[in-house]
Design an enzyme around this catalytic site. Structure first.
Site, short mmCIF file in Angstrom:
data_model
loop_
_atom_site.label_atom_id
_atom_site.label_comp_id
_atom_site.label_asym_id
_atom_site.label_seq_id
_atom_site.Cartn_x
_atom_site.Cartn_y
_atom_site.Cartn_z
N HIS A 51 0.86 -1.19 0.00
CA HIS A 51 0.00 0.00 0.00
C HIS A 51 0.89 1.23 0.00
CE1 HIS A 51 -3.74 -2.23 0.73
NE2 HIS A 51 -3.02 -3.01 1.51
N ARG A 53 -0.25 4.33 -0.84
CA ARG A 53 -1.09 5.44 -0.33
C ARG A 53 -1.15 6.68 -1.22
NH1 ARG A 53 -3.55 1.96 2.84
NH2 ARG A 53 -2.68 1.67 4.90
N HIS A 221 -3.40 -12.50 1.65
CA HIS A 221 -3.18 -12.70 3.09
C HIS A 221 -4.05 -13.79 3.73
CE1 HIS A 221 -6.45 -9.80 2.90
NE2 HIS A 221 -5.69 -8.74 2.93
N ASN A 267 -6.23 -6.44 9.39
CA ASN A 267 -7.26 -7.25 8.73
C ASN A 267 -6.65 -8.02 7.58
OD1 ASN A 267 -9.20 -6.19 10.42
ND2 ASN A 267 -9.95 -4.71 8.92
N ASP A 294 1.68 -6.95 2.65
CA ASP A 294 0.52 -6.13 3.07
C ASP A 294 1.03 -4.89 3.82
OD1 ASP A 294 -2.00 -5.13 3.40
OD2 ASP A 294 -2.71 -6.72 4.73
N HIS A 298 0.27 3.61 8.43
CA HIS A 298 -0.65 4.53 9.10
C HIS A 298 0.18 5.42 10.01
CE1 HIS A 298 -4.23 2.46 7.67
NE2 HIS A 298 -3.75 1.31 8.10
O1 DOR Z 1 -5.08 -4.30 7.81
C1 DOR Z 1 -5.24 -3.97 6.64
N1 DOR Z 1 -4.91 -2.74 6.21
N2 DOR Z 1 -5.80 -4.84 5.79
C2 DOR Z 1 -6.14 -4.49 4.54
O2 DOR Z 1 -6.60 -5.33 3.81
C3 DOR Z 1 -5.97 -3.10 4.08
C4 DOR Z 1 -4.90 -2.44 4.83
C5 DOR Z 1 -4.82 -0.95 4.61
O3 DOR Z 1 -4.94 -0.51 3.47
O4 DOR Z 1 -4.57 -0.22 5.59
#
Ligand code: DOR
Length: 414
Positions: A51, A53, A221, A267, A294, A298
């Site tokens: 990701h 972003r 995942h 997740n 994954d 954040h």
């Molecule tokens: O924990 C997760 N964060 N699972 C995901 O599938 C998406 C991801 C996110 O984009 O932050």
């Protein structure tokens, strides 16, 4: 070194972006020398699940900071997940990601496209445009494609294009409101859970549609022993199914959440010790095709809140190889197979993943399997790692992308 004939104690010479020679005691006159003593040399790592972003959430990460993290982690190619803002659901958005990646010069950034417009799960995204812009993987990751009719049409379309549909297999109705694995730890904490069956129900339904459409399907995942059993049966039946697991699901189980540290919120959630054992066995045996990060950045202000309020996800690019090596202890052949060769094949990236031989593009990862270290600070713009301060064994020493050193001895090169 991992050569086309298998592991061998040889030198490699790189020139003009490609492997020029492989052999013992190569002439090094005029060359920049990289000391690979004690280390493995193999193809650069390939991540199917990053990701980045950008666009839209650059305070968490952008293509520049994310590719710095990739280089530091030994990666020469990453697949950029499309749950950006706006989501990558049309050609111009995929082209933006490709151009931003190319501008960094640090690794290939391959765009993944969404399955549905706006990731809303209602109408198909502009799959043909996405394909033309270079997307080979289509996913609404972050959420499952829940509507079976939409998924069927997406599988048919993606099969015709020759792409892969990658599913985040968590049934939304079963995980609604949940924050962690539903089990004894969630009961003790009084926290709403996400049951393991949410994964298997979605996967079992999807496999029926894969059987019907013949489309290539990749399970993102995977977290449960039961899901791996379904994948094993599907593979035995010859279905075109592949599966990834993450470093964090290989390393931690749901007891890590007992202290309610949001660093462990993700997740799908961390599962039981028996699930972790099954995932590790799957990586060793090859039932699991690849370990994908994954990498989900954040910011501190988002994660430093009560567990229930924190967004799910953790960064992973810079610790993935070490975490896998520490948790599973692969040999040189299986290490590069799971972290480079197979993901490169799944993503359709022919410049990556091949054993080292003359003429192969010089996308390489030199990995020291014996170095022990404790990750502290990360190149990623976000620092939300559950591995911070943990002792890990194995660390990338050099990353080489298109013949240029992008990472050496703890530092990203530009
Ligand atoms: O924990 C997760 N964060 N699972 C995901 O599938 C998406 C991801 C996110 O984009 O932050």
């Amino acid at each position: 070194m991992l050569t086309a004939e298998g592991p061998a104690p040889v030198d490699v010479r790189v020139a003009s972006g490609s492997v020029a020679a492989v052999g013992r005691n190569l002439d090094s006159a005029g060359a920049e020398l990289l000391d690979c003593a004690g280390a493995w040399v193999g193809p650069g790592l390939v991540d199917l699940h990053t990701h980045l972003r950008e666009p839209g959430q650059e305070w968490k990460e952008d293509v520049d900071s994310g590719t710095r993290a990739a280089a530091a982690g030994g990666y020469t190619a990453v697949v950029a997940m499309p749950n950006t803002d706006p989501p990558t659901d049309a050609g111009h958005l995929a082209r933006f990601v490709v151009e931003r990646g190319a501008a960094t010069g640090r690794c290939d950034v391959a765009p993944a496209g969404t399955v549905s417009l706006g990731r809303e799960g209602r109408q198909l995204a502009h799959l043909d445009e996405l394909w033309a812009a270079g997307a080979r993987i289509f996913t609404d990751d972050g959420d499952a494609v829940a509507d079976a009719g939409l998924l069927r049409r997406a599988l048919e379309y993606v099969a015709e294009l020759g792409g892969v549909l990658a599913q985040h297999a968590e049934d939304p109705a079963l995980v609604a409101g949940g924050h962690m694995h539903e089990g004894e730890v969630s009961s003790r904490l009084g926290m709403a859970g996400r049951p393991a069956v949410a994964e298997t129900i979605t996967l079992a339904r999807d496999l029926a549609l894969v059987r019907m459409t013949g489309a290539r399907y990749h399970l993102l995942h995977a977290t449960t022993a039961a899901a791996l059993e379904l994948v094993a049966a599907a593979k035995d039946d010859g279905l075109p199914v592949t599966v990834e697991v993450t470093p964090h699901h290989l390393f931690f189980d749901h007891t890590a959440v007992a202290g309610t540290d949001p660093a462990f919120k993700v997740n799908p959630p961390l599962r039981t010790p028996a699930d972790v054992a099954a995932l590790r066995a799957g990586v060793r045996s090859g039932l699991v095709d690849t370990v994908a990060t994954d990498h989900a950045p954040h910011a501190d202000h988002e994660k430093d809140v009560p567990f229930e309020e924190a967004p799910p996800g953790m960064i992973g690019l810079e610790t993935a190889a070490a975490a896998v090596h520490t948790a599973v202890q692969l040999d040189i052949v299986t290490f590069y197979d799971r972290l480079s060769t197979r993901p490169a094949h799944i993503a359709g990236l022919p410049a990556h993943g091949a054993p080292i031989a003359p003429g192969v593009p010089a996308n390489l990862c030199v990995f020291d399997p014996a170095e022990t270290w404790q990750p502290q600070r990360f190149e990623s713009r976000s620092q939300n790692s559950p591995f911070r301060g943990l002792q890990l064994t194995g660390r990338p020493r050099y990353t080489i992308y298109q013949g240029a050193v992008t990472y050496a001895d703890g530092k990203v090169q530009s």
